[in-house]
Design a protein around this motif. Structure first.
Motif, PDB file in Angstrom:
ATOM      1  N   PRO A  11       0.673  -1.072  -0.127  1.00 35.82           N
ATOM      2  CA  PRO A  11      -0.534   0.048   0.393  1.00 35.82           C
ATOM      3  C   PRO A  11       1.168   1.062   0.261  1.00 35.82           C
ATOM      4  CG  PRO A  11      -0.368  -1.378   2.333  1.00 35.82           C
ATOM      5  CD  PRO A  11       0.597  -2.352   1.180  1.00 35.82           C
ATOM      6  N   GLY A  12       0.552   1.885  -0.300  1.00 39.05           N
ATOM      7  CA  GLY A  12       1.485   3.630  -0.785  1.00 39.05           C
ATOM      8  C   GLY A  12       2.869   3.580  -1.738  1.00 39.05           C
ATOM      9  N   ALA A  13       2.787   2.361  -2.704  1.00 40.48           N
ATOM     10  CA  ALA A  13       3.546   2.389  -3.267  1.00 40.48           C
ATOM     11  C   ALA A  13       3.758   2.914  -4.621  1.00 40.48           C
ATOM     12  CB  ALA A  13       4.077   0.630  -3.991  1.00 40.48           C
ATOM     13  N   GLY A  14       2.314   3.295  -5.813  1.00 39.06           N
ATOM     14  CA  GLY A  14       2.135   4.439  -5.952  1.00 39.06           C
ATOM     15  C   GLY A  14       1.606   3.217  -7.492  1.00 39.06           C
ATOM     16  N   LYS A  15       1.388   2.562  -6.819  1.00 37.14           N
ATOM     17  CA  LYS A  15       0.607   1.372  -8.037  1.00 37.14           C
ATOM     18  C   LYS A  15      -1.048   2.017  -9.089  1.00 37.14           C
ATOM     19  CE  LYS A  15      -1.101  -1.409  -4.886  1.00 37.14           C
ATOM     20  NZ  LYS A  15      -0.501  -1.296  -3.885  1.00 37.14           N
ATOM     21  N   GLY A  16      -2.003   2.699  -7.747  1.00 37.43           N
ATOM     22  CA  GLY A  16      -3.513   3.310  -8.279  1.00 37.43           C
ATOM     23  C   GLY A  16      -2.683   4.592  -9.097  1.00 37.43           C
ATOM     24  N   THR A  17      -1.517   5.282  -8.475  1.00 39.47           N
ATOM     25  CA  THR A  17      -1.133   6.700  -9.943  1.00 39.47           C
ATOM     26  C   THR A  17      -0.193   5.254 -11.068  1.00 39.47           C
ATOM     27  OG1 THR A  17      -0.167   7.520  -7.710  1.00 39.47           O
ATOM     28  CG2 THR A  17       0.382   8.538  -9.807  1.00 39.47           C
ATOM     29  N   GLN A  18       0.013   4.942 -11.288  1.00 40.78           N
ATOM     30  CA  GLN A  18       0.948   4.283 -12.389  1.00 40.78           C
ATOM     31  C   GLN A  18      -0.353   3.524 -13.006  1.00 40.78           C
ATOM     32  OE1 GLN A  18       3.592   5.288 -13.599  1.00 40.78           O
ATOM     33  NE2 GLN A  18       4.215   6.145 -11.762  1.00 40.78           N
TER      34      GLN A  18
END
Ligand code: ADP
Ligand code: AMP
Length: 216
Positions: A11-18
């Protein structure tokens, strides 16, 4: 043949953003299991009621409920060419079910970018995350603030802080990630699908690394 890309990472790694950016570039649908659950909670469905009891505690929603929801979503017309999966699968059972499902749909998992970052960074990112009510667009109060505070740049809807981004719930979600989702790193590495991506770079750099790796 359809194309399915799974974004894996804590969680928070940036999956949704990417995933948002990748969906625009590839024209594939962005399917976020977390967003689907939040939509169900907002619409006060039975699934939403059940999911909320797990999500509030930072636990995973049961495999059965999650798999049924994803099967339904991936069967829709906008996924006929494939999808960018964000947040699913999160357990080996979900990964096995996904393989079967995609075989039925005439596809397979093509690549699994694994986005990583140190725990202190994950805590800072989730702690400052703001999400858009209408479509789940993602902001950060420090790293990618909206032009106008509290308002989504893209669709003008309200921005809110997720209940499960409270520090104590994030700590629990990280433990759950290490216990239940980390095995998927080896699962996909063994199948030759895993691509390690350094999530500790500016968003544009992460995207560049991701696109370069996916072209190979
Ligand atoms: P995930 O989907 O993996 O939980 P998100 O994409 O929602 O992660 O990102 C978590 C938070 O970190 C968001 O507030 C987002 O704006 C921010 N963020 C994402 N990628 C980066 C990055 N490369 N650098 C700085 N902040 C980022
Ligand atoms: P996310 O938006 O990906 O951070 O997910 C938020 C929450 O939704 C998680 O902490 C879980 O409670 C639930 N969730 C999302 N995806 C899944 C999944 N694949 N399996 C089980 N629970 C999930």
């Amino acid at each position: 043949m359809s194309t399915y890309i799974i974004l894996l990472g804590p969680p928070g790694a940036g999956k949704g953003t990417q995933a948002e950016i990748l969906a625009q570039t590839t024209k594939l649908s962005h399917i976020s299991s977390g967003d689907l659950f939040r939509e169900n909670i907002q619409n006060q469905t039975e699934l939403g009621r059940l999911a909320k009891s797990y999500m509030d505690k930072g636990e995973l929603v049961s495999d059965d409920l999650t798999i049924a929801m994803i099967r339904d979503r991936l069967s829709r017309a906008d996924c006929k060419d494939g999808a960018i999966l964000d947040g699913f699968p999160r357990t080996p059972i979900q990964a096995d079910e996904l393989e079967q499902m995609l075989a039925e749909f005439g596809g397979q998992v093509d690549a699994v970018p694994y986005v990583t970052a140190a725990e202190s960074i994950l805590i800072e990112r989730t702690g400052g995350r703001w999400s858009c009510r209408a479509q789940g667009h993602i902001y950060h109060k420090k790293f990618s603030p909206p032009k106008q505070e509290g308002i989504c740049d893209i669709d003008g809807s309200e921005l809110f802080q997720r209940d499960d981004d409270k520090e104590e719930t994030v700590a629990k979600r990280l433990r759950v990630y290490f216990d239940r989702t980390m095995p998927l790193v080896e699962y996909y590495r063994k199948r030759g699908k895993l691509i390690e991506i350094n999530g500790v770079q500016p968003v544009e750099q992460v995207t560049k690394e991701l696109l370069t790796a996916l072209k190979k």
